[in-house]
Design a protein around this motif. Sequence first.
Motif, mmCIF file in Angstrom:
data_model
loop_
_atom_site.group_PDB
_atom_site.id
_atom_site.type_symbol
_atom_site.label_atom_id
_atom_site.label_comp_id
_atom_site.label_asym_id
_atom_site.label_seq_id
_atom_site.Cartn_x
_atom_site.Cartn_y
_atom_site.Cartn_z
ATOM 1 N N THR A 1 0.852 -1.188 0.000
ATOM 2 C CA THR A 1 0.000 0.000 0.000
ATOM 3 C C THR A 1 0.887 1.237 0.000
ATOM 4 N N PRO A 2 0.722 2.150 -0.962
ATOM 5 C CA PRO A 2 1.602 3.330 -1.041
ATOM 6 C C PRO A 2 1.616 4.140 0.246
ATOM 7 N N HIS A 3 2.797 4.626 0.598
ATOM 8 C CA HIS A 3 3.023 5.541 1.720
ATOM 9 C C HIS A 3 2.956 4.870 3.089
ATOM 10 N N PHE A 4 2.794 3.550 3.133
ATOM 11 C CA PHE A 4 2.842 2.825 4.397
ATOM 12 C C PHE A 4 4.178 2.103 4.511
ATOM 13 N N TYR A 5 4.753 2.143 5.711
ATOM 14 C CA TYR A 5 6.060 1.529 5.942
ATOM 15 C C TYR A 5 6.054 0.735 7.241
ATOM 16 N N ASP A 6 6.738 -0.393 7.233
ATOM 17 C CA ASP A 6 7.060 -1.112 8.469
ATOM 18 C C ASP A 6 8.462 -0.712 8.896
ATOM 19 N N GLU B 1 2.789 11.228 4.733
ATOM 20 C CA GLU B 1 1.990 12.163 3.942
ATOM 21 C C GLU B 1 2.850 13.396 3.703
ATOM 22 N N ASN B 2 3.454 13.471 2.524
ATOM 23 C CA ASN B 2 4.398 14.547 2.194
ATOM 24 C C ASN B 2 5.539 14.576 3.201
ATOM 25 N N ASN B 3 5.599 15.630 4.017
ATOM 26 C CA ASN B 3 6.703 15.739 4.978
ATOM 27 C C ASN B 3 6.296 15.319 6.392
ATOM 28 N N LYS B 4 5.185 14.625 6.521
ATOM 29 C CA LYS B 4 4.688 14.202 7.833
ATOM 30 C C LYS B 4 4.666 12.679 7.933
ATOM 31 N N LEU B 5 5.011 12.177 9.120
ATOM 32 C CA LEU B 5 5.016 10.745 9.397
ATOM 33 C C LEU B 5 4.063 10.480 10.557
ATOM 34 N N PHE B 6 3.017 9.685 10.306
ATOM 35 C CA PHE B 6 1.992 9.406 11.311
ATOM 36 C C PHE B 6 2.129 7.988 11.858
ATOM 37 N N ASP B 7 1.874 7.823 13.165
ATOM 38 C CA ASP B 7 1.709 6.489 13.725
ATOM 39 C C ASP B 7 0.414 5.903 13.171
ATOM 40 N N VAL B 8 0.357 4.579 13.047
ATOM 41 C CA VAL B 8 -0.867 3.923 12.586
ATOM 42 C C VAL B 8 -1.225 2.796 13.541
ATOM 43 N N ASP B 9 -2.535 2.491 13.602
ATOM 44 C CA ASP B 9 -2.988 1.399 14.465
ATOM 45 C C ASP B 9 -3.052 0.099 13.677
ATOM 46 N N SER B 10 -3.638 -0.939 14.273
ATOM 47 C CA SER B 10 -3.689 -2.257 13.634
ATOM 48 C C SER B 10 -4.537 -2.263 12.372
ATOM 49 N N ASN B 11 -5.399 -1.252 12.223
ATOM 50 C CA ASN B 11 -6.233 -1.131 11.023
ATOM 51 C C ASN B 11 -5.633 -0.167 9.996
ATOM 52 N N ASN B 12 -4.375 0.198 10.214
ATOM 53 C CA ASN B 12 -3.673 1.131 9.325
ATOM 54 C C ASN B 12 -4.281 2.528 9.319
ATOM 55 N N ALA B 13 -4.999 2.874 10.371
ATOM 56 C CA ALA B 13 -5.569 4.216 10.490
ATOM 57 C C ALA B 13 -4.547 5.115 11.188
ATOM 58 N N SER B 14 -4.211 6.240 10.551
ATOM 59 C CA SER B 14 -3.233 7.152 11.142
ATOM 60 C C SER B 14 -3.849 7.895 12.319
ATOM 61 N N HIS B 15 -3.016 8.226 13.291
ATOM 62 C CA HIS B 15 -3.530 8.920 14.472
ATOM 63 C C HIS B 15 -2.406 9.695 15.132
#
Length: 225
Positions: free
Chosen positions: A72-77, A98-112
Amino acid sequence: MKTLCVAALVLSLSSVCQPASLACEKLLQPVDKAPDLSGRWYVIALPTSCYLQMMARVSPPSFHVEVTSKETPHFYDFIVKAKIDGLCGNQTGRFFQENNKLFDVDSNNASHGVPDVLLQTGCPDCIVSKRDRFLHVLTIFSRRTNITAAELKEFETQAECLGLTKPQVLHSDHDFTNCRSEEDKEAMAIHKNAQMQRFIDVTGSILKCFAESSTVMGNFTSMPL
């Protein structure tokens, strides 16, 4: 004559302060576009609290991060690997770019949460990440295990622009092929003894750090809002 001297003093102070403010304005700007984040990044340095300064001096750590792009684009482990006195550990996670921002994600890949922001840097193979929680956390990563004195000086300026302490340079030992186990009682005893000796050695500087921090905090709280 007195008026001319005052005017000259004001102009001289302006000439000193202006480049510093311009440097801060530039260095605190987010990057236009994040670089390719895949691969290995070594944690070079970060400004620290007194407690973290103590930990860094008592048990100097080394960290690096292995980043892998997902389908999935823009997602990293990622895997963070740490080594302290020959003891090694790791932690896994995932983030969304997202551009110059890095978000934590939960188990559902939802950024928060509040994202990390990638700031400008003159280091060609580095990224500088700023995270805002209760305090600023600033970290410089590089593809290299060490950076030049000029590159480190620029990072120190970024930290100063944010009112942070002078960055602590971490160890550059990233050999994880021969790590001691926490179950090795002899290794743990050596580790603890080494920690205690270094703690004794740095107690004076740590107390000075707390004293300086208290002074700064006192000045801050006394400022009018």
